[in-house]
Write a protein that holds these residues in place. Structure first.
Motif, PDB file in Angstrom:
ATOM      1  N   ASN A 152      16.257  -8.295  -1.228  1.00  0.00           N
ATOM      2  CA  ASN A 152      16.299  -7.944  -2.654  1.00  0.00           C
ATOM      3  C   ASN A 152      15.028  -8.404  -3.358  1.00  0.00           C
ATOM      4  O   ASN A 152      14.462  -7.681  -4.182  1.00  0.00           O
ATOM      5  N   ASP A 180      11.958 -15.133  -7.061  1.00  0.00           N
ATOM      6  CA  ASP A 180      10.887 -14.140  -6.925  1.00  0.00           C
ATOM      7  C   ASP A 180      10.186 -13.921  -8.257  1.00  0.00           C
ATOM      8  O   ASP A 180      10.648 -14.375  -9.300  1.00  0.00           O
ATOM      9  N   ILE A 193      25.646  -7.254 -11.005  1.00  0.00           N
ATOM     10  CA  ILE A 193      24.928  -7.222  -9.723  1.00  0.00           C
ATOM     11  C   ILE A 193      25.783  -7.635  -8.522  1.00  0.00           C
ATOM     12  O   ILE A 193      25.472  -7.274  -7.402  1.00  0.00           O
ATOM     13  N   THR A 199      24.270  -0.513  -7.754  1.00  0.00           N
ATOM     14  CA  THR A 199      22.879  -0.514  -7.310  1.00  0.00           C
ATOM     15  C   THR A 199      22.006   0.209  -8.331  1.00  0.00           C
ATOM     16  O   THR A 199      22.483   1.093  -9.039  1.00  0.00           O
ATOM     17  N   THR A 200      20.737  -0.192  -8.407  1.00  0.00           N
ATOM     18  CA  THR A 200      19.794   0.526  -9.261  1.00  0.00           C
ATOM     19  C   THR A 200      18.744   1.203  -8.368  1.00  0.00           C
ATOM     20  O   THR A 200      17.754   1.713  -8.862  1.00  0.00           O
ATOM     21  N   LYS A 201      18.996   1.156  -7.037  1.00  0.00           N
ATOM     22  CA  LYS A 201      17.998   1.691  -6.101  1.00  0.00           C
ATOM     23  C   LYS A 201      18.427   3.037  -5.551  1.00  0.00           C
ATOM     24  O   LYS A 201      19.627   3.232  -5.288  1.00  0.00           O
ATOM     25  N   THR A 205      22.869   0.572  -1.161  1.00  0.00           N
ATOM     26  CA  THR A 205      24.315   0.808  -1.079  1.00  0.00           C
ATOM     27  C   THR A 205      25.034  -0.013  -2.145  1.00  0.00           C
ATOM     28  O   THR A 205      26.185   0.237  -2.452  1.00  0.00           O
ATOM     29  N   GLY A 206      24.371  -1.036  -2.660  1.00  0.00           N
ATOM     30  CA  GLY A 206      25.017  -1.886  -3.659  1.00  0.00           C
ATOM     31  C   GLY A 206      26.024  -2.835  -3.038  1.00  0.00           C
ATOM     32  O   GLY A 206      26.916  -3.357  -3.723  1.00  0.00           O
ATOM     33  N   LEU A 207      25.887  -3.073  -1.734  1.00  0.00           N
ATOM     34  CA  LEU A 207      26.843  -3.972  -1.073  1.00  0.00           C
ATOM     35  C   LEU A 207      26.254  -5.350  -0.775  1.00  0.00           C
ATOM     36  O   LEU A 207      26.973  -6.303  -0.511  1.00  0.00           O
ATOM     37  N   LEU A 209      24.711  -7.937  -2.443  1.00  0.00           N
ATOM     38  CA  LEU A 209      25.124  -9.139  -3.183  1.00  0.00           C
ATOM     39  C   LEU A 209      26.643  -9.330  -3.168  1.00  0.00           C
ATOM     40  O   LEU A 209      27.131 -10.456  -3.230  1.00  0.00           O
TER      41      LEU A 209
HETATM   42  N1  LIG Z   1      15.905 -10.302  -6.763  1.00  0.00           N
HETATM   43  C1  LIG Z   1      16.268  -9.275  -7.528  1.00  0.00           C
HETATM   44  N2  LIG Z   1      15.445  -8.820  -8.520  1.00  0.00           N
HETATM   45  C2  LIG Z   1      15.791  -7.783  -9.293  1.00  0.00           C
HETATM   46  N3  LIG Z   1      16.964  -7.124  -9.199  1.00  0.00           N
HETATM   47  C3  LIG Z   1      17.827  -7.520  -8.240  1.00  0.00           C
HETATM   48  C4  LIG Z   1      17.535  -8.604  -7.359  1.00  0.00           C
HETATM   49  N4  LIG Z   1      18.587  -8.776  -6.547  1.00  0.00           N
HETATM   50  C5  LIG Z   1      19.486  -7.850  -6.885  1.00  0.00           C
HETATM   51  N5  LIG Z   1      19.040  -7.081  -7.893  1.00  0.00           N
HETATM   52  C6  LIG Z   1      19.754  -5.977  -8.567  1.00  0.00           C
HETATM   53  O1  LIG Z   1      21.106  -6.023  -8.146  1.00  0.00           O
HETATM   54  C7  LIG Z   1      21.485  -4.767  -7.582  1.00  0.00           C
HETATM   55  C8  LIG Z   1      22.520  -5.001  -6.492  1.00  0.00           C
HETATM   56  O2  LIG Z   1      21.919  -5.678  -5.399  1.00  0.00           O
HETATM   57  P1  LIG Z   1      22.565  -5.489  -3.954  1.00  0.00           P
HETATM   58  O3  LIG Z   1      21.775  -6.291  -2.997  1.00  0.00           O
HETATM   59  O4  LIG Z   1      24.016  -5.741  -4.042  1.00  0.00           O
HETATM   60  O5  LIG Z   1      22.417  -3.939  -3.655  1.00  0.00           O
HETATM   61  P2  LIG Z   1      21.092  -3.115  -3.368  1.00  0.00           P
HETATM   62  O6  LIG Z   1      19.967  -4.042  -3.037  1.00  0.00           O
HETATM   63  O7  LIG Z   1      20.893  -2.183  -4.505  1.00  0.00           O
HETATM   64  O8  LIG Z   1      21.496  -2.282  -2.094  1.00  0.00           O
HETATM   65  P3  LIG Z   1      21.686  -2.853  -0.604  1.00  0.00           P
HETATM   66  O9  LIG Z   1      21.492  -4.332  -0.648  1.00  0.00           O
HETATM   67  O10 LIG Z   1      23.052  -2.484  -0.244  1.00  0.00           O
HETATM   68  O11 LIG Z   1      20.636  -2.154   0.176  1.00  0.00           O
HETATM   69  C9  LIG Z   1      20.174  -4.148  -7.111  1.00  0.00           C
HETATM   70  O12 LIG Z   1      20.248  -2.746  -7.036  1.00  0.00           O
HETATM   71  C10 LIG Z   1      19.210  -4.610  -8.193  1.00  0.00           C
HETATM   72  O13 LIG Z   1      19.316  -3.815  -9.363  1.00  0.00           O
END
Ligand SMILES: Nc1ncnc2c1ncn2[C@@H]1O[C@H](COP(=O)(O)OP(=O)(O)OP(=O)(O)O)[C@@H](O)[C@H]1O
Ligand SMILES: [Mg+2]
Length: 247
Positions: A152, A180, A193, A199-201, A205-207, A209
């Motif tokens: 992340n 970071d 989050i 997810t914002t990506k 997958t949003g899984l 965290l």
């Molecule tokens: N270090 C970070 N800096 C900025 N945004 C973050 C950070 N960590 C998490 N996020 C935000 O939290 C959301 C959820 O994170 P999560 O790891 O659950 O899913 P993801 O990274 O979008 O997808 P995946 O981990 O399943 O590939 C992210 O899409 C992002 O918007």
């Protein structure tokens, strides 16, 4: 007033955790059912392709028409690919109960960093207390947590930056932080989050965290996020695990 607000925030956080846990468990069950239902027909396709290949080779049909061999190979490759996708689906949302043993966080971090692939434009620093207390933990599961947090952080810094990993003993806990200097998290998103599927990506997958939160919860710890106050931008994710009580 501040006390009431604090209690409310705590209750909201507890409710969020329960809802996230239930959603993740439901997704795990759904994935397991789906995996079971898909693996059986895939197994039948694989066996049939194998038998067809064997028969056609012994009859000389494949030698006479090399395309047939190629098509059968495509079937085999695609079945293997689908099985891989099913395995990913199963592992991404399922959190097994941890096997807890006395664990040194510095060793888990070291092992994790040996396999983690960063990027050239992200500088990595590490500060780990030398007298870190051991914790009762499942090292493999903690590696999964660290992998998600580091990924992340990396994804939040597409133009480069710094990832700092710290671990220290504070009171009766071991605190591990991933800091970071990336894009940060908006006030609007910060509450969401840890929700499964948030997810914002485009390719997320949003899984990540949600799984981290579930693993940390099963270790009787907590996970939280805050703004990186030491930089103009960025995020700190803190994992707190109870230190092992020495006799
Ligand atoms: N270090 C970070 N800096 C900025 N945004 C973050 C950070 N960590 C998490 N996020 C935000 O939290 C959301 C959820 O994170 P999560 O790891 O659950 O899913 P993801 O990274 O979008 O997808 P995946 O981990 O399943 O590939 C992210 O899409 C992002 O918007
Ligand atoms: Mg992620």
């Amino acid at each position: 007033m501040a006390l009431v607000e604090g209690r409310l925030a705590e209750r909201n956080r507890a409710q969020q955790q329960i809802a996230a846990s239930e959603k993740l468990a439901a997704m795990g069950q759904l994935s397991a059912g789906l995996a079971h239902d898909l693996r059986n027909p895939l197994g039948a396709i694989k066996n049939s392709a194998y038998l067809l290949k064997k028969k056609m080779t012994s009859n000389g049909v494949i030698d006479a028409n090399s395309n047939i061999g190629k098509y059968l190979e495509i079937i085999e490759q695609q079945v293997a690919k689908s099985n891989g996708t099913i395995t990913d689906l199963l592992t991404s949302s399922r959190v097994m109960p941890p096997t807890l043993t006395s664990t040194d966080i510095d060793l888990v971090l070291k092992e994790f960093l040996e396999s983690w692939v960063g990027t050239d434009n992200v500088e990595l620093s590490q500060y780990v207390d030398s007298d870190l207390s051991p914790v009762m933990a499942d090292g493999d599961q903690l590696q999964r947590v660290f992998l998600n947090l580091a990924n992340n952080a990396r994804e939040a810094m597409p133009n480069g930056g710094r990832l700092t990993i710290t671990a220290k003993s504070v009171n009766k806990n071991v605190e591990i932080e991933f800091t970071d200097t990336g894009e940060g998290i908006s006030d609007e998103n910060i509450e969401r989050i840890f929700d499964p599927l948030f997810t914002t990506k485009t390719k997320g997958t949003g899984l990540g965290l949600a799984v981290c939160q579930e693993i940390v919860k099963q270790h009787r710890g907590t996970i939280s996020s805050r703004r990186n106050e030491e930089s103009t931008c960025g995020t700190v994710i803190q994992v707190k695990l109870p230190a092992m009580q020495m006799p």
